[in-house]
Design a protein around this motif. Structure first.
Motif, mmCIF file in Angstrom:
data_model
loop_
_atom_site.group_PDB
_atom_site.id
_atom_site.type_symbol
_atom_site.label_atom_id
_atom_site.label_comp_id
_atom_site.label_asym_id
_atom_site.label_seq_id
_atom_site.Cartn_x
_atom_site.Cartn_y
_atom_site.Cartn_z
ATOM 1 N N ALA A 111 0.838 -1.199 0.000
ATOM 2 C CA ALA A 111 0.000 0.000 0.000
ATOM 3 C C ALA A 111 0.872 1.247 0.000
ATOM 4 C CB ALA A 111 -0.918 0.012 1.214
ATOM 5 N N VAL A 112 0.336 2.303 -0.609
ATOM 6 C CA VAL A 112 1.011 3.601 -0.658
ATOM 7 C C VAL A 112 0.044 4.646 -0.115
ATOM 8 C CG1 VAL A 112 2.077 5.351 -2.144
ATOM 9 C CG2 VAL A 112 2.369 2.906 -2.679
ATOM 10 N N ILE A 113 0.542 5.492 0.782
ATOM 11 C CA ILE A 113 -0.238 6.563 1.387
ATOM 12 C C ILE A 113 0.424 7.884 1.014
ATOM 13 C CG2 ILE A 113 -0.920 7.606 3.602
ATOM 14 C CD1 ILE A 113 -1.108 4.752 4.727
ATOM 15 N N LEU A 114 -0.385 8.923 0.830
ATOM 16 C CA LEU A 114 0.143 10.251 0.544
ATOM 17 C C LEU A 114 -0.821 11.308 1.039
ATOM 18 C CD1 LEU A 114 -1.528 11.590 -2.072
ATOM 19 C CD2 LEU A 114 -0.195 9.926 -3.308
ATOM 20 N N VAL A 115 -0.330 12.530 1.094
ATOM 21 C CA VAL A 115 -1.174 13.687 1.391
ATOM 22 C C VAL A 115 -1.180 14.526 0.122
ATOM 23 C CG1 VAL A 115 -1.531 15.707 2.832
ATOM 24 C CG2 VAL A 115 -0.516 13.641 3.820
ATOM 25 N N GLY A 116 -2.360 14.679 -0.491
ATOM 26 C CA GLY A 116 -2.421 15.405 -1.750
ATOM 27 C C GLY A 116 -3.836 15.679 -2.196
ATOM 28 N N ASP A 117 -3.929 16.221 -3.396
ATOM 29 C CA ASP A 117 -5.220 16.597 -3.975
ATOM 30 C C ASP A 117 -5.918 15.364 -4.553
ATOM 31 O OD1 ASP A 117 -4.865 19.321 -3.404
ATOM 32 O OD2 ASP A 117 -3.627 19.564 -5.199
ATOM 33 N N ALA A 118 -7.058 15.018 -3.981
ATOM 34 C CA ALA A 118 -7.798 13.836 -4.411
ATOM 35 C C ALA A 118 -8.114 13.844 -5.905
ATOM 36 C CB ALA A 118 -9.064 13.663 -3.583
ATOM 37 N N PRO A 119 -8.558 14.957 -6.491
ATOM 38 C CA PRO A 119 -8.858 14.926 -7.930
ATOM 39 C C PRO A 119 -7.650 14.553 -8.791
ATOM 40 C CG PRO A 119 -9.862 16.855 -6.930
ATOM 41 C CD PRO A 119 -8.968 16.232 -5.886
ATOM 42 N N TYR A 120 -6.467 15.007 -8.414
ATOM 43 C CA TYR A 120 -5.260 14.658 -9.185
ATOM 44 C C TYR A 120 -4.895 13.187 -8.991
ATOM 45 C CZ TYR A 120 -0.467 14.517 -10.883
ATOM 46 O OH TYR A 120 0.683 14.169 -11.564
ATOM 47 N N TYR A 121 -4.849 12.728 -7.744
ATOM 48 C CA TYR A 121 -4.364 11.383 -7.451
ATOM 49 C C TYR A 121 -5.398 10.288 -7.695
ATOM 50 C CZ TYR A 121 -0.127 13.525 -5.761
ATOM 51 O OH TYR A 121 1.057 14.226 -5.691
ATOM 52 N N ALA A 122 -6.664 10.636 -7.851
ATOM 53 C CA ALA A 122 -7.695 9.625 -8.121
ATOM 54 C C ALA A 122 -7.392 8.856 -9.400
ATOM 55 C CB ALA A 122 -9.075 10.283 -8.209
ATOM 56 N N ARG A 123 -6.823 9.505 -10.391
ATOM 57 C CA ARG A 123 -6.524 8.814 -11.659
ATOM 58 C C ARG A 123 -5.468 7.723 -11.505
ATOM 59 N NH1 ARG A 123 -3.175 13.421 -14.973
ATOM 60 N NH2 ARG A 123 -2.854 14.677 -13.119
ATOM 61 N N PHE A 124 -4.759 7.732 -10.377
ATOM 62 C CA PHE A 124 -3.776 6.690 -10.094
ATOM 63 C C PHE A 124 -4.310 5.668 -9.095
ATOM 64 C CE2 PHE A 124 -1.455 10.643 -10.985
ATOM 65 C CZ PHE A 124 -0.869 10.288 -12.190
ATOM 66 N N GLY A 125 -5.608 5.756 -8.782
ATOM 67 C CA GLY A 125 -6.235 4.795 -7.885
ATOM 68 C C GLY A 125 -6.228 5.173 -6.424
ATOM 69 N N PHE A 126 -5.875 6.407 -6.091
ATOM 70 C CA PHE A 126 -5.849 6.850 -4.699
ATOM 71 C C PHE A 126 -7.207 7.392 -4.287
ATOM 72 C CE2 PHE A 126 -1.405 6.798 -5.671
ATOM 73 C CZ PHE A 126 -0.780 6.488 -4.479
ATOM 74 N N SER A 127 -7.561 7.146 -3.023
ATOM 75 C CA SER A 127 -8.784 7.716 -2.459
ATOM 76 C C SER A 127 -8.618 7.846 -0.949
ATOM 77 C CB SER A 127 -10.007 6.860 -2.797
ATOM 78 O OG SER A 127 -10.100 5.755 -1.937
ATOM 79 N N ALA A 128 -9.531 8.591 -0.342
ATOM 80 C CA ALA A 128 -9.513 8.770 1.104
ATOM 81 C C ALA A 128 -10.201 7.610 1.827
ATOM 82 C CB ALA A 128 -10.174 10.093 1.476
ATOM 83 N N GLU A 129 -10.923 6.787 1.109
ATOM 84 C CA GLU A 129 -11.665 5.698 1.746
ATOM 85 C C GLU A 129 -10.785 4.761 2.571
ATOM 86 O OE1 GLU A 129 -14.452 1.955 0.494
ATOM 87 O OE2 GLU A 129 -14.476 3.723 -0.777
ATOM 88 N N PRO A 130 -9.645 4.280 2.048
ATOM 89 C CA PRO A 130 -8.839 3.346 2.860
ATOM 90 C C PRO A 130 -8.155 3.987 4.060
ATOM 91 C CG PRO A 130 -8.163 3.271 0.535
ATOM 92 C CD PRO A 130 -9.117 4.406 0.689
ATOM 93 N N THR A 131 -8.129 5.321 4.129
ATOM 94 C CA THR A 131 -7.436 5.987 5.239
ATOM 95 C C THR A 131 -8.407 6.532 6.284
ATOM 96 O OG1 THR A 131 -7.416 8.143 4.138
ATOM 97 C CG2 THR A 131 -5.537 6.668 3.712
ATOM 98 N N GLY A 132 -9.661 6.133 6.200
ATOM 99 C CA GLY A 132 -10.688 6.680 7.086
ATOM 100 C C GLY A 132 -10.374 6.601 8.567
ATOM 101 N N ASP A 133 -9.664 5.565 9.003
ATOM 102 C CA ASP A 133 -9.351 5.401 10.423
ATOM 103 C C ASP A 133 -7.882 5.654 10.727
ATOM 104 O OD1 ASP A 133 -11.979 4.749 11.176
ATOM 105 O OD2 ASP A 133 -11.693 2.665 10.551
ATOM 106 N N LEU A 134 -7.161 6.213 9.742
ATOM 107 C CA LEU A 134 -5.736 6.505 9.936
ATOM 108 C C LEU A 134 -5.551 7.995 10.192
ATOM 109 C CD1 LEU A 134 -4.228 4.329 7.074
ATOM 110 C CD2 LEU A 134 -4.431 3.759 9.503
ATOM 111 N N ARG A 135 -4.426 8.326 10.811
ATOM 112 C CA ARG A 135 -4.114 9.739 11.026
ATOM 113 C C ARG A 135 -2.598 9.944 10.987
ATOM 114 N NH1 ARG A 135 -4.883 7.631 16.057
ATOM 115 N NH2 ARG A 135 -3.549 8.443 17.702
ATOM 116 N N LEU A 136 -2.218 11.194 10.807
ATOM 117 C CA LEU A 136 -0.814 11.588 10.783
ATOM 118 C C LEU A 136 -0.456 12.292 12.087
ATOM 119 C CD1 LEU A 136 -0.489 13.015 7.156
ATOM 120 C CD2 LEU A 136 0.200 10.760 7.991
ATOM 121 N N PRO A 137 0.833 12.315 12.442
ATOM 122 C CA PRO A 137 1.255 12.927 13.712
ATOM 123 C C PRO A 137 1.444 14.441 13.606
ATOM 124 C CG PRO A 137 3.122 11.946 12.633
ATOM 125 C CD PRO A 137 1.927 11.616 11.785
#
Length: 192
Positions: A111-137
């Motif tokens: 898995a790959v995680i990033l912080v970025g613009d969803a509209p740009y990264y969606a074309r590469f298969g990224f979404s906020a759904e898998p990170t719903g229960d994750l957080r950054l420090p």
């Protein structure tokens, strides 16, 4: 002709200059930069885009882990992805992203995680759904924490704080070394 290649030690200075032009010094203050501080990028996952002798793009992936019901689960944190400002819109960022994801999958990462613009990264298969229960420090915009599973279900059952796990980097400056703890330029001063 654009060539995607592994970053060489001789690229580091040009990479930092490119990041300055593309993202500015504020990049050191982002929470994702703090996660990378003091760590080396994942082996084989620091890529650059070259146009002849010019370095026109860069991306790095970093080892991290997220809590799950079966212990800490390894993931990669992607960033920064940057393209020479005069070359943005030429498809260089897309080529870097595709190469980085292909190499990560080939090396067995799940898995790959990033912080970025969803509209740009969606074309590469990224979404906020898998990170719903994750957080950054640190502070970040919740809707910008995105993930892509390279292995289906890789983030199922994960919840909690993403932590860095990569090897320490002795030679790379940290955001604190450059900006201090309050964002001032200069080395961090010892208490006392």
């Amino acid at each position: 002709m654009i060539v995607i290649d592994r970053e060489a030690p001789s690229d580091v200075g040009r990479r930092e200059a490119l990041l300055d032009r593309a993202m500015g010094q504020a990049r050191f203050l982002k929470t994702s930069a703090r996660v990378r501080d003091g760590r080396r990028p994942a082996e084989g996952l620091s890529l650059v885009a070259r146009d002849g002798d010019a370095l026109v793009g860069t991306v790095r992936l970093w080892h991290a882990a997220v809590p799950s019901n079966d212990g800490l689960r390894p993931v990669l944190l992607l960033g920064p992805l940057a393209v020479e400002p005069s070359r943005q819109g030429d498809g260089i960022g897309s080529r870097l992203m595709e190469a980085a994801l292909a190499r990560a999958a080939a090396l067995g990462h799940a898995a790959v995680i990033l912080v970025g613009d969803a509209p740009y990264y969606a074309r590469f298969g990224f979404s906020a759904e898998p990170t719903g229960d994750l957080r950054l420090p640190g502070p970040y915009e919740r809707h910008r924490l995105l993930a892509r599973e390279l292995v289906p279900g890789a983030l199922a059952g994960t919840a909690g704080l993403l932590v860095p796990t990569g090897a320490p980097a002795e030679a790379e400056p940290t955001a604190e070394a450059v900006f201090g703890t309050a964002g001032q330029v200069g080395p961090r001063r010892a208490a006392g």
